[in-house]
Write a protein that holds these residues in place. Structure first.
Motif, mmCIF file in Angstrom:
data_model
loop_
_atom_site.group_PDB
_atom_site.id
_atom_site.type_symbol
_atom_site.label_atom_id
_atom_site.label_comp_id
_atom_site.label_asym_id
_atom_site.label_seq_id
_atom_site.Cartn_x
_atom_site.Cartn_y
_atom_site.Cartn_z
ATOM 1 N N ILE A 4 38.544 8.192 6.939
ATOM 2 C CA ILE A 4 37.119 8.105 6.594
ATOM 3 C C ILE A 4 36.326 7.635 7.808
ATOM 4 O O ILE A 4 35.294 8.205 8.155
ATOM 5 C CB ILE A 4 36.898 7.149 5.398
ATOM 6 N N LYS A 5 36.820 6.608 8.467
ATOM 7 C CA LYS A 5 36.117 6.088 9.642
ATOM 8 C C LYS A 5 36.113 7.102 10.779
ATOM 9 O O LYS A 5 35.118 7.260 11.476
ATOM 10 C CB LYS A 5 36.740 4.780 10.105
ATOM 11 N N SER A 6 37.215 7.780 10.971
ATOM 12 C CA SER A 6 37.300 8.781 12.031
ATOM 13 C C SER A 6 36.309 9.918 11.778
ATOM 14 O O SER A 6 35.552 10.315 12.672
ATOM 15 C CB SER A 6 38.726 9.325 12.107
ATOM 16 N N TYR A 7 36.297 10.416 10.555
ATOM 17 C CA TYR A 7 35.396 11.518 10.206
ATOM 18 C C TYR A 7 33.934 11.098 10.347
ATOM 19 O O TYR A 7 33.133 11.794 10.969
ATOM 20 C CB TYR A 7 35.671 12.002 8.781
ATOM 21 N N THR A 8 33.584 9.950 9.765
ATOM 22 C CA THR A 8 32.181 9.535 9.806
ATOM 23 C C THR A 8 31.741 9.194 11.226
ATOM 24 O O THR A 8 30.610 9.489 11.606
ATOM 25 C CB THR A 8 31.908 8.351 8.858
ATOM 26 N N ALA A 9 32.616 8.601 12.023
ATOM 27 C CA ALA A 9 32.269 8.306 13.414
ATOM 28 C C ALA A 9 31.991 9.597 14.177
ATOM 29 O O ALA A 9 31.018 9.689 14.936
ATOM 30 C CB ALA A 9 33.383 7.522 14.091
ATOM 31 N N HIS A 10 32.825 10.592 13.961
ATOM 32 C CA HIS A 10 32.621 11.883 14.617
ATOM 33 C C HIS A 10 31.287 12.496 14.196
ATOM 34 O O HIS A 10 30.517 12.980 15.033
ATOM 35 C CB HIS A 10 33.780 12.828 14.281
ATOM 36 N N GLU A 11 30.996 12.477 12.900
ATOM 37 C CA GLU A 11 29.755 13.067 12.392
ATOM 38 C C GLU A 11 28.521 12.299 12.866
ATOM 39 O O GLU A 11 27.501 12.898 13.200
ATOM 40 C CB GLU A 11 29.784 13.137 10.860
ATOM 41 N N ILE A 12 28.603 10.986 12.894
ATOM 42 C CA ILE A 12 27.473 10.178 13.370
ATOM 43 C C ILE A 12 27.213 10.464 14.844
ATOM 44 O O ILE A 12 26.073 10.687 15.256
ATOM 45 C CB ILE A 12 27.729 8.677 13.129
ATOM 46 N N ASN A 13 28.268 10.474 15.644
ATOM 47 C CA ASN A 13 28.099 10.767 17.070
ATOM 48 C C ASN A 13 27.543 12.164 17.289
ATOM 49 O O ASN A 13 26.685 12.369 18.147
ATOM 50 C CB ASN A 13 29.415 10.582 17.822
ATOM 51 N N LYS A 14 28.007 13.126 16.511
ATOM 52 C CA LYS A 14 27.502 14.494 16.636
ATOM 53 C C LYS A 14 26.016 14.542 16.280
ATOM 54 O O LYS A 14 25.213 15.130 17.005
ATOM 55 C CB LYS A 14 28.308 15.431 15.732
ATOM 56 N N ALA A 15 25.637 13.912 15.183
ATOM 57 C CA ALA A 15 24.239 13.923 14.738
ATOM 58 C C ALA A 15 23.326 13.191 15.717
ATOM 59 O O ALA A 15 22.180 13.589 15.930
ATOM 60 C CB ALA A 15 24.124 13.300 13.351
#
Length: 74
Positions: A4-15
């Motif tokens: 969950i943290k890996s996915y959300t960190a990736h999405e936040i950084n992308k956004a």
């Protein structure tokens, strides 16, 4: 929890068009046992993006999932 943290960190950084660490290292987890405890802990969690200067207001932080709850006064 890692995925969950890996996915959300990736999405936040992308956004945010940035890279790097999003989450702090965990020292311990805390189980919320009832609605009273949830109401006690949500303001702390909701204010983290503002304290860390990721947003100026709750409305500015798109990843905050309790905006309506905050706007209604918790």
């Amino acid at each position: 929890m890692h995925s969950i943290k890996s996915y959300t960190a990736h999405e936040i950084n992308k956004a945010e068009q940035r890279s790097g660490k999003v989450w702090q290292d965990e020292s311990h987890d805390r189980l919320i046992r009832n609605e009273k405890e949830l109401r006690e802990k949500l303001p702390y969690t909701a204010n983290n993006p503002i304290k860390s200067k990721l947003a100026e207001t709750h409305a500015d932080y798109e990843w905050l999932y309790v905006k309506g709850w905050i706007e209604r006064g918790g």
